[in-house]
Scaffold this active site. Structure first.
Site, PDB file in Angstrom:
ATOM      1  N   CYS A 117       0.857  -1.176   0.000  1.00  0.00           N
ATOM      2  CA  CYS A 117       0.000   0.000   0.000  1.00  0.00           C
ATOM      3  C   CYS A 117       0.893   1.225   0.000  1.00  0.00           C
ATOM      4  CB  CYS A 117      -0.918   0.013   1.214  1.00  0.00           C
ATOM      5  SG  CYS A 117      -2.265   1.203   1.047  1.00  0.00           S
ATOM      6  N   CYS A 127      -3.803   6.228  -0.189  1.00  0.00           N
ATOM      7  CA  CYS A 127      -3.275   4.925  -0.594  1.00  0.00           C
ATOM      8  C   CYS A 127      -2.855   4.867  -2.057  1.00  0.00           C
ATOM      9  CB  CYS A 127      -4.305   3.837  -0.295  1.00  0.00           C
ATOM     10  SG  CYS A 127      -4.754   3.781   1.450  1.00  0.00           S
ATOM     11  N   LYS A 192     -12.417  -4.794   1.797  1.00  0.00           N
ATOM     12  CA  LYS A 192     -11.842  -3.938   2.834  1.00  0.00           C
ATOM     13  C   LYS A 192     -12.750  -2.730   2.998  1.00  0.00           C
ATOM     14  CE  LYS A 192      -7.835  -1.230   4.182  1.00  0.00           C
ATOM     15  NZ  LYS A 192      -6.403  -0.971   4.014  1.00  0.00           N
ATOM     16  N   ARG A 202      -3.493   3.633  12.351  1.00  0.00           N
ATOM     17  CA  ARG A 202      -3.003   4.837  11.670  1.00  0.00           C
ATOM     18  C   ARG A 202      -2.071   5.642  12.576  1.00  0.00           C
ATOM     19  NH1 ARG A 202      -8.435   6.325   8.183  1.00  0.00           N
ATOM     20  NH2 ARG A 202      -8.473   4.318   7.085  1.00  0.00           N
ATOM     21  N   ARG A 214     -11.069   7.834   3.149  1.00  0.00           N
ATOM     22  CA  ARG A 214     -10.797   6.813   2.140  1.00  0.00           C
ATOM     23  C   ARG A 214     -12.078   6.266   1.500  1.00  0.00           C
ATOM     24  NH1 ARG A 214      -5.553   6.720   3.571  1.00  0.00           N
ATOM     25  NH2 ARG A 214      -4.771   5.755   5.485  1.00  0.00           N
ATOM     26  N   GLU A 230     -16.423  -7.728  -5.037  1.00  0.00           N
ATOM     27  CA  GLU A 230     -14.980  -7.428  -4.990  1.00  0.00           C
ATOM     28  C   GLU A 230     -14.164  -8.727  -4.888  1.00  0.00           C
ATOM     29  OE1 GLU A 230     -13.273  -4.616  -5.226  1.00  0.00           O
ATOM     30  OE2 GLU A 230     -14.858  -3.113  -5.140  1.00  0.00           O
ATOM     31  N   LYS A 245     -11.931  -7.492   5.876  1.00  0.00           N
ATOM     32  CA  LYS A 245     -11.315  -6.621   6.874  1.00  0.00           C
ATOM     33  C   LYS A 245     -12.201  -5.416   7.132  1.00  0.00           C
ATOM     34  CE  LYS A 245      -7.353  -3.634   7.390  1.00  0.00           C
ATOM     35  NZ  LYS A 245      -6.398  -2.842   6.681  1.00  0.00           N
ATOM     36  N   SER A 271      -6.751  -3.241  14.220  1.00  0.00           N
ATOM     37  CA  SER A 271      -6.232  -2.555  15.404  1.00  0.00           C
ATOM     38  C   SER A 271      -7.321  -2.128  16.391  1.00  0.00           C
ATOM     39  CB  SER A 271      -5.403  -1.353  14.964  1.00  0.00           C
ATOM     40  OG  SER A 271      -6.169  -0.480  14.157  1.00  0.00           O
ATOM     41  N   TYR A 310      -3.269  -8.929  16.129  1.00  0.00           N
ATOM     42  CA  TYR A 310      -2.238  -8.406  17.039  1.00  0.00           C
ATOM     43  C   TYR A 310      -2.177  -9.251  18.310  1.00  0.00           C
ATOM     44  CZ  TYR A 310      -2.680  -4.634  13.737  1.00  0.00           C
ATOM     45  OH  TYR A 310      -2.714  -3.925  12.561  1.00  0.00           O
TER      46      TYR A 310
END
Ligand code: PBG
Length: 321
Positions: A117, A127, A192, A202, A214, A230, A245, A271, A310
């Site tokens: 990206c 992006c 996404k 971010r 975005r 998609e 995502k 995140s 994570y």
């Protein structure tokens, strides 16, 4: 007559035997953030327990990944220099490229995935390449191809485009093949969504857009069928794996994708999902371990074959207890 469903829950042996879904460290991919400089291992304030690593300290985390039984990592780079066209992203000696080489050297059995990206590398934080205030789709494709090739050259096994430009999977496949990287796989961030759950990332990646949002490239959270479209499109273009995502709020999308495709489905537990649990646990409001394992299990149950999280290292330790 009613059915005595409780018979199948009488004791833990029974429950173990009838359990439909399981999770294991082998399901997880762990995200790693690499920064320029020396002797750096700085905790990321928005992602407690996750760190910015300089190349010379990557061995510390790779050792842990191995010890946990996690088989894959996904790399995000934070360059010192940003410009309009994200030049550091396709610098063969850039931060991610160096990290790929280093990790391949440290552990030849680990799967190395790279995020493809531009938002961490552009001075405007979008992006792709701008035309006025909008991202120029087709121009950006040329750059994404350069990034993918540069990652492949460094030794990445999988490239994962997360930009949401149209046609990027096909363009990257063609570019990789033309340079002899036909064995490098593409894990596409296919569905996404334009999500508030990316906030903590971010901060970690210093990649927030300097103006606007975005919404013209990432998807509307309201749309399920569009996500499936998609995914189909990316598979036609040559994706080897497809991703949904975020994960937690999008388990319906994960399930529908799973029912539709015959390639591996990836869920990225982002995140914001991680940060919410950490914050709740810190306040003593929830049981972090049980909540996390339940969330990961629900992603598997929804149809994810692979989960990027994570919590990969912590959850792997908990699973071994
Ligand atoms: C890059 C990228 C983002 C994430 C993964 N790759 C940020 C974004 O789209 O703004 C988010 C990951 C996370 O929140 O954990 N485009």
């Amino acid at each position: 007559m009613f059915n005595r469903g409780r018979r199948l829950r009488i004791n833990s042996a029974m429950r173990d035997l009838v359990r439909e879904t399981s999770i294991s460290p082998k399901d997880f991919i762990y995200p790693i953030f690499v920064v320029e400089g020396k002797n750096i291992k700085n905790e990321i304030s928005t992602l407690p327990g996750n760190y910015h690593f300089s190349i010379d300290r990557l061995h510390e985390v790779i050792k842990e990944v191995k010890a946990c039984g996690v088989r894959g990592v996904i790399l995000f780079g934070i360059p010192n220099e940003k410009d309009c066209c994200g030049s550091e992203a396709f610098n063969d000696n850039g931060i991610v490229q160096q990290a790929v080489k280093k990790i391949a050297e440290l552990d030849k059995d680990l799967l190395i995935v790279t995020d493809v990206c531009m938002c961490e590398y552009t001075d405007h934080g979008h992006c792709g390449i701008l035309k006025g205030k909008d991202v120029d789709n087709d121009k950006t494709l040329e750059y994404l191809c350069k990034i993918a090739i540069s990652h492949a050259k460094a030794g990445a096994h999988v490239v994962a485009p997360s930009d949401m430009m149209d046609g990027r999977v096909g363009a990257m496949r063609k570019a990789l093949d033309s340079k002899g990287y036909e064995n490098v796989a593409i894990m596409s961030y296919s569905a996404k969504y334009c999500s508030a759950f990316y906030g903590p990332f971010r901060e970690a990646a210093n990649s927030a857009p300097s103006f606007g949002d975005r919404k013209t490239y990432q998807m509307d959270p309201a749309n399920l069928r569009e996500g499936l479209k998609e995914v189909r499109q990316d598979i036609e273009e040559g994706a080897d794996m497809v991703m949904v995502k975020p994960a937690l709020s999008y388990l319906d999308v994960v399930r529908e994708v799973k029912n539709m495709v015959d390639i591996p489905v990836v869920a990225y537990s982002v995140s914001g999902e991680f940060a919410m649990v950490k914050a709740g646990a810190k306040l003593g409001l929830i049981d972090e371990k049980r909540i996390t394992l339940e969330m990961l299990l629900s992603m598997k149950r929804a149809g994810a074959d692979i989960i990027i999280t994570y919590y990969a290292l912590e959850a792997s330790k908990w699973l071994k207890e």
